[in-house]
Design an enzyme around this catalytic site. Sequence first.
Site, PDB file in Angstrom:
ATOM      1  N   LYS A   1      28.273  41.727  48.108  1.00 38.13           N
ATOM      2  CA  LYS A   1      29.340  42.715  48.309  1.00 38.13           C
ATOM      3  C   LYS A   1      28.764  44.069  48.738  1.00 38.13           C
ATOM      4  O   LYS A   1      29.390  44.790  49.527  1.00 38.13           O
ATOM      5  CB  LYS A   1      30.202  42.838  47.054  1.00 38.13           C
ATOM      6  CG  LYS A   1      31.017  41.587  46.743  1.00 38.13           C
ATOM      7  CD  LYS A   1      31.951  41.185  47.887  1.00 38.13           C
ATOM      8  CE  LYS A   1      32.922  40.075  47.493  1.00 38.13           C
ATOM      9  NZ  LYS A   1      33.775  39.629  48.598  1.00 38.13           N
TER      10      LYS A   1
ATOM     11  N   SER B   1      34.224  44.571  46.285  1.00 42.82           N
ATOM     12  CA  SER B   1      34.386  44.599  44.836  1.00 42.82           C
ATOM     13  C   SER B   1      33.620  45.796  44.285  1.00 42.82           C
ATOM     14  O   SER B   1      32.645  46.244  44.892  1.00 42.82           O
ATOM     15  CB  SER B   1      33.785  43.310  44.259  1.00 42.82           C
ATOM     16  OG  SER B   1      33.643  43.400  42.871  1.00 42.82           O
TER      17      SER B   1
ATOM     18  N   TYR C   1      26.262  37.681  43.932  1.00 44.39           N
ATOM     19  CA  TYR C   1      27.579  38.220  44.298  1.00 44.39           C
ATOM     20  C   TYR C   1      27.485  39.730  44.533  1.00 44.39           C
ATOM     21  O   TYR C   1      28.004  40.251  45.526  1.00 44.39           O
ATOM     22  CB  TYR C   1      28.569  37.904  43.181  1.00 44.39           C
ATOM     23  CG  TYR C   1      29.991  38.353  43.468  1.00 44.39           C
ATOM     24  CD1 TYR C   1      30.797  37.657  44.364  1.00 44.39           C
ATOM     25  CD2 TYR C   1      30.531  39.465  42.829  1.00 44.39           C
ATOM     26  CE1 TYR C   1      32.106  38.057  44.616  1.00 44.39           C
ATOM     27  CE2 TYR C   1      31.833  39.874  43.070  1.00 44.39           C
ATOM     28  CZ  TYR C   1      32.623  39.168  43.968  1.00 44.39           C
ATOM     29  OH  TYR C   1      33.926  39.576  44.216  1.00 44.39           O
TER      30      TYR C   1
HETATM   31  N1  LIG Z   1      39.809  38.204  41.522  1.00 41.21           N
HETATM   32  C1  LIG Z   1      39.160  39.327  41.282  1.00 41.21           C
HETATM   33  O1  LIG Z   1      39.219  39.871  40.159  1.00 41.21           O
HETATM   34  C2  LIG Z   1      38.355  39.998  42.362  1.00 41.21           C
HETATM   35  C3  LIG Z   1      37.701  41.205  42.040  1.00 41.21           C
HETATM   36  C4  LIG Z   1      36.973  41.857  43.016  1.00 41.21           C
HETATM   37  C5  LIG Z   1      36.916  41.337  44.304  1.00 41.21           C
HETATM   38  N2  LIG Z   1      37.549  40.165  44.593  1.00 41.21           N
HETATM   39  C6  LIG Z   1      37.445  39.673  45.988  1.00 41.21           C
HETATM   40  O2  LIG Z   1      38.742  39.375  46.489  1.00 41.21           O
HETATM   41  C7  LIG Z   1      38.663  38.287  47.424  1.00 41.21           C
HETATM   42  C8  LIG Z   1      39.627  37.178  47.016  1.00 41.21           C
HETATM   43  O3  LIG Z   1      39.266  36.747  45.709  1.00 41.21           O
HETATM   44  P1  LIG Z   1      40.170  35.759  44.835  1.00 41.21           P
HETATM   45  O4  LIG Z   1      40.099  36.269  43.458  1.00 41.21           O
HETATM   46  O5  LIG Z   1      41.487  35.518  45.475  1.00 41.21           O
HETATM   47  O6  LIG Z   1      39.258  34.431  44.912  1.00 41.21           O
HETATM   48  P2  LIG Z   1      39.620  32.908  44.663  1.00 41.21           P
HETATM   49  O7  LIG Z   1      40.816  32.783  43.805  1.00 41.21           O
HETATM   50  O8  LIG Z   1      38.351  32.253  44.228  1.00 41.21           O
HETATM   51  O9  LIG Z   1      39.998  32.411  46.143  1.00 41.21           O
HETATM   52  C9  LIG Z   1      39.002  32.438  47.111  1.00 41.21           C
HETATM   53  C10 LIG Z   1      39.570  31.957  48.423  1.00 41.21           C
HETATM   54  O10 LIG Z   1      38.487  31.932  49.371  1.00 41.21           O
HETATM   55  C11 LIG Z   1      38.412  30.630  49.931  1.00 41.21           C
HETATM   56  N3  LIG Z   1      37.059  30.286  50.347  1.00 41.21           N
HETATM   57  C12 LIG Z   1      35.930  30.219  49.609  1.00 41.21           C
HETATM   58  N4  LIG Z   1      34.898  29.819  50.377  1.00 41.21           N
HETATM   59  C13 LIG Z   1      35.398  29.639  51.625  1.00 41.21           C
HETATM   60  C14 LIG Z   1      34.848  29.226  52.858  1.00 41.21           C
HETATM   61  N5  LIG Z   1      33.568  28.881  52.968  1.00 41.21           N
HETATM   62  N6  LIG Z   1      35.642  29.190  53.939  1.00 41.21           N
HETATM   63  C15 LIG Z   1      36.946  29.501  53.849  1.00 41.21           C
HETATM   64  N7  LIG Z   1      37.548  29.871  52.702  1.00 41.21           N
HETATM   65  C16 LIG Z   1      36.768  29.929  51.609  1.00 41.21           C
HETATM   66  C17 LIG Z   1      38.927  29.695  48.847  1.00 41.21           C
HETATM   67  O11 LIG Z   1      39.295  28.454  49.435  1.00 41.21           O
HETATM   68  P3  LIG Z   1      39.249  27.051  48.606  1.00 41.21           P
HETATM   69  O12 LIG Z   1      40.589  26.899  47.968  1.00 41.21           O
HETATM   70  O13 LIG Z   1      38.970  26.052  49.686  1.00 41.21           O
HETATM   71  O14 LIG Z   1      38.127  27.149  47.604  1.00 41.21           O
HETATM   72  C18 LIG Z   1      40.106  30.528  48.354  1.00 41.21           C
HETATM   73  O15 LIG Z   1      41.209  30.394  49.230  1.00 41.21           O
HETATM   74  C19 LIG Z   1      37.197  37.853  47.433  1.00 41.21           C
HETATM   75  O16 LIG Z   1      36.549  38.478  48.520  1.00 41.21           O
HETATM   76  C20 LIG Z   1      36.662  38.379  46.112  1.00 41.21           C
HETATM   77  O17 LIG Z   1      35.269  38.587  46.147  1.00 41.21           O
HETATM   78  C21 LIG Z   1      38.267  39.481  43.658  1.00 41.21           C
END
Ligand SMILES: NC(=O)c1ccc[n+]([C@@H]2O[C@H](COP(=O)([O-])OP(=O)(O)OC[C@H]3O[C@@H](n4cnc5c(N)ncnc54)[C@H](OP(=O)(O)O)[C@@H]3O)[C@@H](O)[C@H]2O)c1
Length: 238
Positions: A163, A144, A159
Amino acid sequence: MAKLALVTGANRGIGFAIARELALRGLRVVAGVRSAEKALQASTDFEAAGVKVEPAMLDVADAAGIPGALAEIERINGTIDVLVNNAAIMIDGPGGFGASLFDMTDDVFRQTWNTNVLGPAATMRALLPGMMARRFGRVVNLSSRAGQLSGMGSGFPAYRVSKAALNALTRIAAAEAAASKEDVKINVCSPGWVRTGMGGADAPRSPETGADTAVWLATLDRDGPSGGFFEDRESLPW
Ligand SMILES: NC(=O)c1ccc[n+]([C@@H]2O[C@H](COP(=O)([O-])OP(=O)(O)OC[C@H]3O[C@@H](n4cnc5c(N)ncnc54)[C@H](OP(=O)(O)O)[C@@H]3O)[C@@H](O)[C@H]2O)c1
């Protein structure tokens, strides 16, 4: 046989979009999920999205259990050629935003570190030796802009630190893989601000747009980059 990809945390959000797109491109894809219930739901959701993706149990916060879980995935599906470390949490403060360093608890820091850093470190340690031995591998870590040291600001400290550490891990792993001179590439990317559980409803990007750079890095040719940090397929400052 088609390459096998593992995407962690792929039952929803950006991970789901990455897994779907990799499957559409002809890879065999395993989606890491953290419960049997979520595995069932993910199967239904991938089928409804028009792709065949196999869910598998993989809780990335359980670093000690990761080698065994990965061995089971490889026993059933064959060796993993592409690893996408997507699963992460952002639990600083209520709603995730605005938490100051001075509000951060050790517990929040530990949980975030376990999931966002120790998890990807454990999957890389378990899978990279096999990739190097087989002379092919692609690893993509989802980071991120919150982890960029250049321009590091205040808020959600656990967080941000996680990262920044993932970025460092990526550099270390890429340097070690480069020493082997095999076709193993390890990169990290920012998806931008994406409409997911983590990003919230106001984010401007769809999960598919957020997945694009990770999919590109997961399917790089031999002459592609390694050890880089990317957003929208462009290099980002660390
Ligand atoms: N969305 C954004 O704007 C954004 C921006 C910058 C970076 N990112 C990065 O992009 C990636 C995906 O983010 P997202 O927005 O898709 O997040 P999200 O909607 O919160 O989804 C997170 C996913 O990770 C899984 N997860 C969390 N803890 C886990 C564990 N201990 N073991 C296995 N799975 C686990 C969750 O499973 P459950 O359903 O079981 O909770 C879910 O499938 C992350 O690395 C995040 O930091 C996102």
